[in-house]
Scaffold this motif. Sequence first.
Motif, PDB file in Angstrom:
ATOM      1  N   ALA A  84       0.861  -1.183   0.000  1.00  0.00           N
ATOM      2  CA  ALA A  84       0.000   0.000   0.000  1.00  0.00           C
ATOM      3  C   ALA A  84       0.896   1.231   0.000  1.00  0.00           C
ATOM      4  O   ALA A  84       1.819   1.326   0.804  1.00  0.00           O
ATOM      5  N   VAL A  85       0.629   2.147  -0.913  1.00  0.00           N
ATOM      6  CA  VAL A  85       1.336   3.425  -0.942  1.00  0.00           C
ATOM      7  C   VAL A  85       0.295   4.493  -0.665  1.00  0.00           C
ATOM      8  O   VAL A  85      -0.653   4.653  -1.432  1.00  0.00           O
ATOM      9  N   VAL A  86       0.473   5.205   0.439  1.00  0.00           N
ATOM     10  CA  VAL A  86      -0.511   6.184   0.879  1.00  0.00           C
ATOM     11  C   VAL A  86       0.017   7.576   0.610  1.00  0.00           C
ATOM     12  O   VAL A  86       1.122   7.920   1.020  1.00  0.00           O
ATOM     13  N   SER A  87      -0.801   8.352  -0.079  1.00  0.00           N
ATOM     14  CA  SER A  87      -0.457   9.728  -0.402  1.00  0.00           C
ATOM     15  C   SER A  87      -1.692  10.588  -0.174  1.00  0.00           C
ATOM     16  O   SER A  87      -2.803  10.185  -0.513  1.00  0.00           O
ATOM     17  N   GLY A  88      -1.514  11.741   0.395  1.00  0.00           N
ATOM     18  CA  GLY A  88      -2.660  12.605   0.672  1.00  0.00           C
ATOM     19  C   GLY A  88      -3.473  12.062   1.837  1.00  0.00           C
ATOM     20  O   GLY A  88      -2.948  11.382   2.715  1.00  0.00           O
ATOM     21  N   VAL A 111       3.665   1.920   2.802  1.00  0.00           N
ATOM     22  CA  VAL A 111       4.566   3.040   2.564  1.00  0.00           C
ATOM     23  C   VAL A 111       3.716   4.303   2.553  1.00  0.00           C
ATOM     24  O   VAL A 111       2.674   4.350   1.895  1.00  0.00           O
ATOM     25  N   ALA A 112       4.157   5.313   3.276  1.00  0.00           N
ATOM     26  CA  ALA A 112       3.443   6.589   3.289  1.00  0.00           C
ATOM     27  C   ALA A 112       4.364   7.669   2.745  1.00  0.00           C
ATOM     28  O   ALA A 112       5.561   7.692   3.047  1.00  0.00           O
ATOM     29  N   GLY A 162     -10.438   8.805  16.167  1.00  0.00           N
ATOM     30  CA  GLY A 162     -10.335   9.160  14.751  1.00  0.00           C
ATOM     31  C   GLY A 162      -9.232  10.164  14.506  1.00  0.00           C
ATOM     32  O   GLY A 162      -9.209  10.852  13.482  1.00  0.00           O
ATOM     33  N   ARG A 163      -8.300  10.250  15.434  1.00  0.00           N
ATOM     34  CA  ARG A 163      -7.185  11.197  15.335  1.00  0.00           C
ATOM     35  C   ARG A 163      -6.428  11.003  14.022  1.00  0.00           C
ATOM     36  O   ARG A 163      -6.213   9.884  13.579  1.00  0.00           O
ATOM     37  N   VAL A 164      -6.021  12.096  13.417  1.00  0.00           N
ATOM     38  CA  VAL A 164      -5.293  12.065  12.153  1.00  0.00           C
ATOM     39  C   VAL A 164      -3.797  12.044  12.438  1.00  0.00           C
ATOM     40  O   VAL A 164      -3.293  12.831  13.234  1.00  0.00           O
ATOM     41  N   LEU A 165      -3.096  11.117  11.775  1.00  0.00           N
ATOM     42  CA  LEU A 165      -1.641  11.025  11.895  1.00  0.00           C
ATOM     43  C   LEU A 165      -1.009  11.422  10.567  1.00  0.00           C
ATOM     44  O   LEU A 165      -1.480  11.015   9.501  1.00  0.00           O
ATOM     45  N   SER A 166       0.063  12.184  10.630  1.00  0.00           N
ATOM     46  CA  SER A 166       0.826  12.473   9.420  1.00  0.00           C
ATOM     47  C   SER A 166       1.599  11.213   9.036  1.00  0.00           C
ATOM     48  O   SER A 166       1.701  10.266   9.828  1.00  0.00           O
ATOM     49  N   GLY A 167       2.171  11.206   7.846  1.00  0.00           N
ATOM     50  CA  GLY A 167       2.971  10.058   7.430  1.00  0.00           C
ATOM     51  C   GLY A 167       4.120   9.789   8.388  1.00  0.00           C
ATOM     52  O   GLY A 167       4.387   8.647   8.752  1.00  0.00           O
ATOM     53  N   ALA A 168       4.796  10.861   8.836  1.00  0.00           N
ATOM     54  CA  ALA A 168       5.915  10.703   9.767  1.00  0.00           C
ATOM     55  C   ALA A 168       5.442  10.165  11.114  1.00  0.00           C
ATOM     56  O   ALA A 168       6.101   9.304  11.714  1.00  0.00           O
ATOM     57  N   GLN A 169       4.302  10.657  11.605  1.00  0.00           N
ATOM     58  CA  GLN A 169       3.767  10.146  12.864  1.00  0.00           C
ATOM     59  C   GLN A 169       3.372   8.680  12.731  1.00  0.00           C
ATOM     60  O   GLN A 169       3.602   7.886  13.638  1.00  0.00           O
ATOM     61  N   ALA A 170       2.768   8.326  11.600  1.00  0.00           N
ATOM     62  CA  ALA A 170       2.354   6.941  11.362  1.00  0.00           C
ATOM     63  C   ALA A 170       3.561   6.018  11.347  1.00  0.00           C
ATOM     64  O   ALA A 170       3.509   4.907  11.880  1.00  0.00           O
ATOM     65  N   GLN A 171       4.663   6.456  10.776  1.00  0.00           N
ATOM     66  CA  GLN A 171       5.874   5.634  10.784  1.00  0.00           C
ATOM     67  C   GLN A 171       6.443   5.537  12.192  1.00  0.00           C
ATOM     68  O   GLN A 171       6.866   4.464  12.624  1.00  0.00           O
ATOM     69  N   ALA A 172       6.425   6.629  12.926  1.00  0.00           N
ATOM     70  CA  ALA A 172       6.986   6.638  14.280  1.00  0.00           C
ATOM     71  C   ALA A 172       6.257   5.673  15.213  1.00  0.00           C
ATOM     72  O   ALA A 172       6.882   5.059  16.076  1.00  0.00           O
ATOM     73  N   LEU A 202       8.669   5.633   4.938  1.00  0.00           N
ATOM     74  CA  LEU A 202       8.244   6.978   4.605  1.00  0.00           C
ATOM     75  C   LEU A 202       8.977   7.379   3.333  1.00  0.00           C
ATOM     76  O   LEU A 202      10.201   7.211   3.239  1.00  0.00           O
ATOM     77  N   ALA A 203       8.252   7.879   2.349  1.00  0.00           N
ATOM     78  CA  ALA A 203       8.837   8.241   1.068  1.00  0.00           C
ATOM     79  C   ALA A 203       8.589   9.712   0.778  1.00  0.00           C
ATOM     80  O   ALA A 203       7.518  10.244   1.113  1.00  0.00           O
TER      81      ALA A 203
END
Length: 106
Positions: free
Chosen positions: A23-27, A43-44, A85-95, A102-103
């Motif tokens: 899965a590649v997540v963008s936006g 991958v985010a 339902g908190r929103v995580l950024s790509g960097a937070q999701a990786q952390a 993270l790409a």
Amino acid sequence: MGTAAGWQSALGWLSRPDLFSVAVVSGYAVDALHLALACDLRVARDDAYLSFGDVRHGRIPALGVSRVLVDLVGYSRALDLCVTGRVLSGAQAQAVGLVDRLAAPA
């Protein structure tokens, strides 16, 4: 085919042991997060934002993703994500272990 049946069909296909899924997540990946959790590698991009938006409408994450979520991030953090339902950024999701890589944007 209804939305739930479509998701269930996709998740069934992704659980085949003879296939490898990425899965590649963008936006913003609000509803697509369920599908990403069913993949073998997540991958985010830097611009990704992930959440369970359904909980804001009174629906809990379904289709077995909560078990995968607990395995990835632990019970406490999974509960927090499923309830708020908190929103995580790509960097937070990786952390926190929600995504594997993270790409940078292409």
